[in-house]
Design an enzyme around this catalytic site. Structure first.
Site, PDB file in Angstrom:
ATOM      1  N   THR A   2       3.927   5.566  -3.260  1.00 54.26           N
ATOM      2  CA  THR A   2       4.991   5.484  -4.011  1.00 54.26           C
ATOM      3  C   THR A   2       5.962   4.683  -3.752  1.00 54.26           C
ATOM      4  O   THR A   2       6.045   4.203  -2.407  1.00 54.26           O
ATOM      5  CB  THR A   2       5.730   7.097  -3.967  1.00 54.26           C
ATOM      6  OG1 THR A   2       5.716   7.353  -2.775  1.00 54.26           O
ATOM      7  CG2 THR A   2       4.685   8.034  -4.805  1.00 54.26           C
ATOM      8  N   ARG A   3       6.738   4.302  -4.875  1.00 51.45           N
ATOM      9  CA  ARG A   3       8.024   3.288  -4.661  1.00 51.45           C
ATOM     10  C   ARG A   3       8.993   3.828  -5.622  1.00 51.45           C
ATOM     11  O   ARG A   3       8.671   4.448  -6.641  1.00 51.45           O
ATOM     12  CB  ARG A   3       7.648   1.896  -4.841  1.00 51.45           C
ATOM     13  CG  ARG A   3       6.688   1.324  -4.138  1.00 51.45           C
ATOM     14  CD  ARG A   3       7.151   0.847  -2.703  1.00 51.45           C
ATOM     15  NE  ARG A   3       6.378   0.104  -1.782  1.00 51.45           N
ATOM     16  CZ  ARG A   3       5.316   0.617  -1.108  1.00 51.45           C
ATOM     17  NH1 ARG A   3       4.799   1.907  -1.259  1.00 51.45           N
ATOM     18  NH2 ARG A   3       4.510  -0.490  -0.422  1.00 51.45           N
ATOM     19  N   CYS A  40       4.186   0.490   7.369  1.00 50.34           N
ATOM     20  CA  CYS A  40       4.323  -0.603   6.285  1.00 50.34           C
ATOM     21  C   CYS A  40       5.146  -1.840   6.860  1.00 50.34           C
ATOM     22  O   CYS A  40       5.878  -1.835   7.848  1.00 50.34           O
ATOM     23  CB  CYS A  40       4.961  -0.021   5.027  1.00 50.34           C
ATOM     24  SG  CYS A  40       4.880  -1.190   3.545  1.00 50.34           S
ATOM     25  N   HIS A  80      15.963   1.935   5.889  1.00 51.34           N
ATOM     26  CA  HIS A  80      15.653   0.664   5.234  1.00 51.34           C
ATOM     27  C   HIS A  80      15.769  -0.517   6.252  1.00 51.34           C
ATOM     28  O   HIS A  80      16.390  -1.624   6.008  1.00 51.34           O
ATOM     29  CB  HIS A  80      16.680   0.546   4.043  1.00 51.34           C
ATOM     30  CG  HIS A  80      16.618  -0.564   3.199  1.00 51.34           C
ATOM     31  ND1 HIS A  80      15.255  -1.011   2.749  1.00 51.34           N
ATOM     32  CD2 HIS A  80      17.312  -1.373   2.767  1.00 51.34           C
ATOM     33  CE1 HIS A  80      15.455  -2.030   1.948  1.00 51.34           C
ATOM     34  NE2 HIS A  80      16.668  -2.273   1.990  1.00 51.34           N
ATOM     35  N   LYS A 122       9.505  -2.792  -7.571  1.00 52.81           N
ATOM     36  CA  LYS A 122       9.810  -2.612  -8.851  1.00 52.81           C
ATOM     37  C   LYS A 122      10.205  -3.618  -9.867  1.00 52.81           C
ATOM     38  O   LYS A 122      10.090  -3.571 -11.247  1.00 52.81           O
ATOM     39  CB  LYS A 122      11.252  -1.766  -8.930  1.00 52.81           C
ATOM     40  CG  LYS A 122      12.574  -2.572  -8.380  1.00 52.81           C
ATOM     41  CD  LYS A 122      13.534  -1.912  -8.090  1.00 52.81           C
ATOM     42  CE  LYS A 122      13.822  -1.040  -6.927  1.00 52.81           C
ATOM     43  NZ  LYS A 122      13.697  -1.628  -5.771  1.00 52.81           N
ATOM     44  N   HIS A 170       0.864  -1.329   0.078  1.00 59.73           N
ATOM     45  CA  HIS A 170       0.061   0.079   0.107  1.00 59.73           C
ATOM     46  C   HIS A 170       0.898   1.247  -0.129  1.00 59.73           C
ATOM     47  O   HIS A 170       2.058   1.084  -0.005  1.00 59.73           O
ATOM     48  CB  HIS A 170      -1.131  -0.096   1.244  1.00 59.73           C
ATOM     49  CG  HIS A 170      -0.007   0.019   2.498  1.00 59.73           C
ATOM     50  ND1 HIS A 170       0.422  -1.317   2.832  1.00 59.73           N
ATOM     51  CD2 HIS A 170       0.210   0.975   3.356  1.00 59.73           C
ATOM     52  CE1 HIS A 170       1.004  -1.107   4.329  1.00 59.73           C
ATOM     53  NE2 HIS A 170       1.076   0.290   4.314  1.00 59.73           N
TER      54      HIS A 170
HETATM   55  C1  LIG Z   1       7.853   1.258   3.412  1.00 57.36           C
HETATM   56  C2  LIG Z   1       8.131   0.604   2.361  1.00 57.36           C
HETATM   57  C3  LIG Z   1       8.819   1.247   1.200  1.00 57.36           C
HETATM   58  C4  LIG Z   1       9.286   0.168   0.215  1.00 57.36           C
HETATM   59  N1  LIG Z   1      10.053   0.950  -0.925  1.00 57.36           N
HETATM   60  C5  LIG Z   1      10.240   0.375  -1.978  1.00 57.36           C
HETATM   61  C6  LIG Z   1      10.729   0.942  -3.121  1.00 57.36           C
HETATM   62  O1  LIG Z   1      11.033   2.044  -3.022  1.00 57.36           O
HETATM   63  N2  LIG Z   1      11.026   0.178  -4.186  1.00 57.36           N
HETATM   64  C7  LIG Z   1      10.684  -1.093  -4.243  1.00 57.36           C
HETATM   65  O2  LIG Z   1      10.959  -1.787  -5.328  1.00 57.36           O
HETATM   66  N3  LIG Z   1       9.970  -1.874  -3.210  1.00 57.36           N
HETATM   67  C8  LIG Z   1       9.837  -1.312  -2.118  1.00 57.36           C
HETATM   68  N4  LIG Z   1       9.196  -1.768  -1.107  1.00 57.36           N
HETATM   69  C9  LIG Z   1       9.011  -3.184  -1.116  1.00 57.36           C
HETATM   70  C10 LIG Z   1       7.819  -3.534  -1.737  1.00 57.36           C
HETATM   71  O3  LIG Z   1       6.714  -2.693  -1.541  1.00 57.36           O
HETATM   72  C11 LIG Z   1       7.276  -5.053  -1.277  1.00 57.36           C
HETATM   73  O4  LIG Z   1       8.488  -5.834  -1.763  1.00 57.36           O
HETATM   74  C12 LIG Z   1       6.005  -5.645  -2.049  1.00 57.36           C
HETATM   75  O5  LIG Z   1       5.181  -4.640  -1.593  1.00 57.36           O
HETATM   76  C13 LIG Z   1       5.815  -6.812  -1.491  1.00 57.36           C
HETATM   77  O6  LIG Z   1       4.626  -7.305  -2.020  1.00 57.36           O
HETATM   78  P1  LIG Z   1       4.150  -8.814  -1.718  1.00 57.36           P
HETATM   79  O7  LIG Z   1       2.912  -9.036  -2.614  1.00 57.36           O
HETATM   80  O8  LIG Z   1       5.115  -9.807  -1.370  1.00 57.36           O
HETATM   81  O9  LIG Z   1       3.374  -8.415  -0.168  1.00 57.36           O
HETATM   82  P2  LIG Z   1       1.880  -7.841   0.262  1.00 57.36           P
HETATM   83  O10 LIG Z   1       1.895  -6.600  -0.226  1.00 57.36           O
HETATM   84  O11 LIG Z   1       2.063  -7.878   1.784  1.00 57.36           O
HETATM   85  O12 LIG Z   1       1.002  -8.972  -0.118  1.00 57.36           O
HETATM   86  C14 LIG Z   1       0.739 -10.236   0.438  1.00 57.36           C
HETATM   87  C15 LIG Z   1      -0.687 -10.386   0.594  1.00 57.36           C
HETATM   88  O13 LIG Z   1      -1.075 -11.589   0.776  1.00 57.36           O
HETATM   89  C16 LIG Z   1      -2.262 -11.563   1.987  1.00 57.36           C
HETATM   90  N5  LIG Z   1      -2.389 -12.751   2.774  1.00 57.36           N
HETATM   91  C17 LIG Z   1      -1.473 -13.136   3.484  1.00 57.36           C
HETATM   92  N6  LIG Z   1      -2.028 -14.107   4.032  1.00 57.36           N
HETATM   93  C18 LIG Z   1      -3.065 -14.434   3.667  1.00 57.36           C
HETATM   94  C19 LIG Z   1      -4.203 -15.509   3.753  1.00 57.36           C
HETATM   95  N7  LIG Z   1      -3.933 -16.476   4.731  1.00 57.36           N
HETATM   96  N8  LIG Z   1      -4.996 -15.570   3.089  1.00 57.36           N
HETATM   97  C20 LIG Z   1      -5.466 -14.645   2.052  1.00 57.36           C
HETATM   98  N9  LIG Z   1      -4.586 -13.720   1.719  1.00 57.36           N
HETATM   99  C21 LIG Z   1      -3.478 -13.471   2.584  1.00 57.36           C
HETATM  100  C22 LIG Z   1      -2.077 -10.059   2.693  1.00 57.36           C
HETATM  101  O14 LIG Z   1      -3.270  -9.836   3.204  1.00 57.36           O
HETATM  102  C23 LIG Z   1      -1.424  -9.312   1.606  1.00 57.36           C
HETATM  103  O15 LIG Z   1      -2.480  -8.529   0.819  1.00 57.36           O
HETATM  104  C24 LIG Z   1       8.874  -1.109  -0.067  1.00 57.36           C
HETATM  105  C25 LIG Z   1       8.026  -1.593   1.039  1.00 57.36           C
HETATM  106  C26 LIG Z   1       7.712  -0.747   2.293  1.00 57.36           C
HETATM  107  C27 LIG Z   1       6.962  -1.587   3.103  1.00 57.36           C
HETATM  108  O1  LIG Z   2      13.715  -0.599  -3.429  1.00 58.70           O
HETATM  109  C1  LIG Z   2      14.287   0.466  -3.421  1.00 58.70           C
HETATM  110  O2  LIG Z   2      14.688   1.145  -4.382  1.00 58.70           O
HETATM  111  C2  LIG Z   2      14.214   1.179  -2.172  1.00 58.70           C
HETATM  112  C3  LIG Z   2      15.217   2.210  -1.709  1.00 58.70           C
HETATM  113  C4  LIG Z   2      16.362   1.613  -1.251  1.00 58.70           C
HETATM  114  C5  LIG Z   2      16.006   0.743  -0.128  1.00 58.70           C
HETATM  115  C6  LIG Z   2      14.733   0.028  -0.212  1.00 58.70           C
HETATM  116  N1  LIG Z   2      13.863   0.342  -1.116  1.00 58.70           N
END
Ligand SMILES: Cc1cc2nc3c(=O)[nH]c(=O)nc-3n(C[C@H](O)[C@H](O)[C@H](O)COP(=O)(O)OP(=O)(O)OC[C@H]3O[C@@H](n4cnc5c(N)ncnc54)[C@H](O)[C@@H]3O)c2cc1C
Ligand SMILES: O=C(O)[C@@H]1CCCC=N1
Length: 387
Positions: A50-51, A316, A273, A349, A47
């Site tokens: 931005t990223r 987050c 980070h 990304k 959620h």
């Molecule tokens: C503050 C922050 C900054 C970031 N900045 C960057 C960035 O600048 N650049 C970048 O490339 N990446 C960045 N990231 C990382 C990136 O956002 C994550 O790697 C990515 O969103 C992970 O996605 P996901 O789908 O694995 O996890 P999630 O988004 O957590 O999705 C997992 C989903 O599974 C669901 N789920 C879990 N268990 C169950 C269940 N039992 N039944 C049904 N559903 C379930 C959850 O509810 C959730 O919706 C950042 C992350 C954060 C927190």
């Molecule tokens: O993935 C990214 O680019 C950002 C910035 C560096 C640390 C983690 N997320």
């Protein structure tokens, strides 16, 4: 009990599960995407507005994967008809002689990534409002920028449904029974799939326990901090201020990163980070603010145009592996259970390319990228199969 057998059931509709489900539906696979929360939600990792997107990495394999990821983001933008990427450039600063900064510089050069290397004097001339720390070098990854995260997630979920995919939210998966056809249970229904993809973010190990596997994953809460510009617009996307990464702000500290003020006018996002360990279901009980102290000191030292106390703090989570590399693999005992986990705070990304390779694994195809850095086997003694 539903008699329909899906080609694939994807568990978790964060950005990785949604991109995987979309790729499967595009490939004419009957796909079900299950999400525990009612969508949209702010309880996982995908959620927020931005990223950062960048090719600037120390490791060749990430830089290489990003070549195709940029193409897939452009394709997604066209399909969705909305802007998902805004080019801003990424300023990388780090101790000139450190292993990390040197490796990143070499990788950029080896892959001929458009980069501007800045000497101290040029830095001071071109980047106002940032103080380059003593002994630090600086470069700009010129095609890097901002991804509109929430908009991307909703666009991919919409495209998935338009391609015939079935998305059910508010359905917590409580059971996964392996087999030639995998049975997936929620509180209210039972589904069957020829393959299953687990992309459950911080809840990965809870889901994997049903399939007799635990990975060495640490879930941490990130305080997402926004800092007020003393003069509104100073660090703004409209003034072409870039994203930035400060490597090793101090010895033993994790990176600090920032994005130009954009989603909240007059506020710049600057985060640490790393965070403190949390149970994903008890995220709001984790109240450690040690990271905010580190950030406040950095802002005072290096970003003098910001007020050194956060104006907004959101939450987050990262799901971190010991080497900070992803897990993209099949279950060691069940080839039709595919796992995408441990994105360690940098996976957004890559999501279009991660969706592509996870869908290839689910369809029994050879993945189009070398997934050896992402295998479960690398943890060996750390991952215990309880079967
Ligand atoms: C503050 C922050 C900054 C970031 N900045 C960057 C960035 O600048 N650049 C970048 O490339 N990446 C960045 N990231 C990382 C990136 O956002 C994550 O790697 C990515 O969103 C992970 O996605 P996901 O789908 O694995 O996890 P999630 O988004 O957590 O999705 C997992 C989903 O599974 C669901 N789920 C879990 N268990 C169950 C269940 N039992 N039944 C049904 N559903 C379930 C959850 O509810 C959730 O919706 C950042 C992350 C954060 C927190
Ligand atoms: O993935 C990214 O680019 C950002 C910035 C560096 C640390 C983690 N997320």
């Amino acid at each position: 009990m539903s008699s329909k057998v899906f080609d694939c059931i994807v568990i978790g509709a964060g950005i990785q599960g949604s991109c995987t489900a979309y790729q499967l539906a595009k490939n004419k696979q009957k796909t079900l995407l299950l999400e525990q929360f009612v969508l949209p939600h702010s309880r996982g990792s995908s959620h927020g507005q931005t990223r950062i997107i960048r090719k600037a990495y120390e490791e060749d394999f990430y830089t290489q994967m990003m070549q195709e990821s940029y193409e897939l983001w452009a394709e997604l933008e066209k399909e969705a008809g909305v802007e998902l990427y805004r080019r801003t450039g990424l300023l990388v600063m780090g101790p000139e002689k450190s292993e990390g900064f040197s490796k990143l510089k070499d990788t950029m050069q080896r892959h001929k990534i458009p980069t501007v290397f800045l000497e101290k004097q040029e830095f001071n001339e071109h980047i106002s409002n940032v103080n380059l720390s003593e002994g630090n070098g600086a470069l700009i990854d010129t095609f890097a920028g901002v991804l509109y995260a929430e908009r991307s997630l909703q666009a991919v979920q919409r495209l998935f449904q338009c391609s015939g995919g079935v998305l059910k939210d508010g359905q917590t998966v409580t059971g996964v029974s392996p087999g030639a056809v995998v049975t997936v249970s929620t509180g209210s229904a039972v589904y069957r799939g020829k393959s299953v993809v687990i992309t459950a973010g911080p809840w990965a190990n809870t889901l994997l326990a049903h399939a007799g596997l635990q990975l060495p994953l640490k879930v941490v809460k990130i305080n997402v901090c926004y800092w007020k510009e003393k003069i509104p617009g100073t660090y703004s996307v409209d003034q072409s201020f870039p994203c930035f990464i400060q490597m090793e702000p101090k010895e033993g500290e994790y990176d600090i990163y920032g994005l130009p003020s954009n989603e909240y006018p007059g506020l710049m996002k600057v985060c640490y980070h790393m965070g403190s360990e949390t149970d994903p279901d008890e995220r709001d009980k984790q109240t450690d603010r040690g990271d905010i102290d580190i950030l406040a000191r950095y802002v005072t030292r290096c970003l003098p145009g910001l007020v050194p106390a956060p104006a907004v703090v959101e939450s987050c989570m990262y799901t971190v592996t010991p080497d900070h590399h992803f897990v993209l693999d099949s279950h060691p005992s069940y080839g039709n259970i595919i796992i995408g986990a441990g994105f360690s705070g940098h996976g957004f990304k890559f999501s279009p390319i991660i969706g592509k390779v996870l869908s290839q694994l689910a369809m029994g195809q050879v993945p189009s990228h070398d997934l050896s850095p992402f295998r479960i086997q690398r943890f060996q003694s750390q991952s215990k199969s309880s079967l």
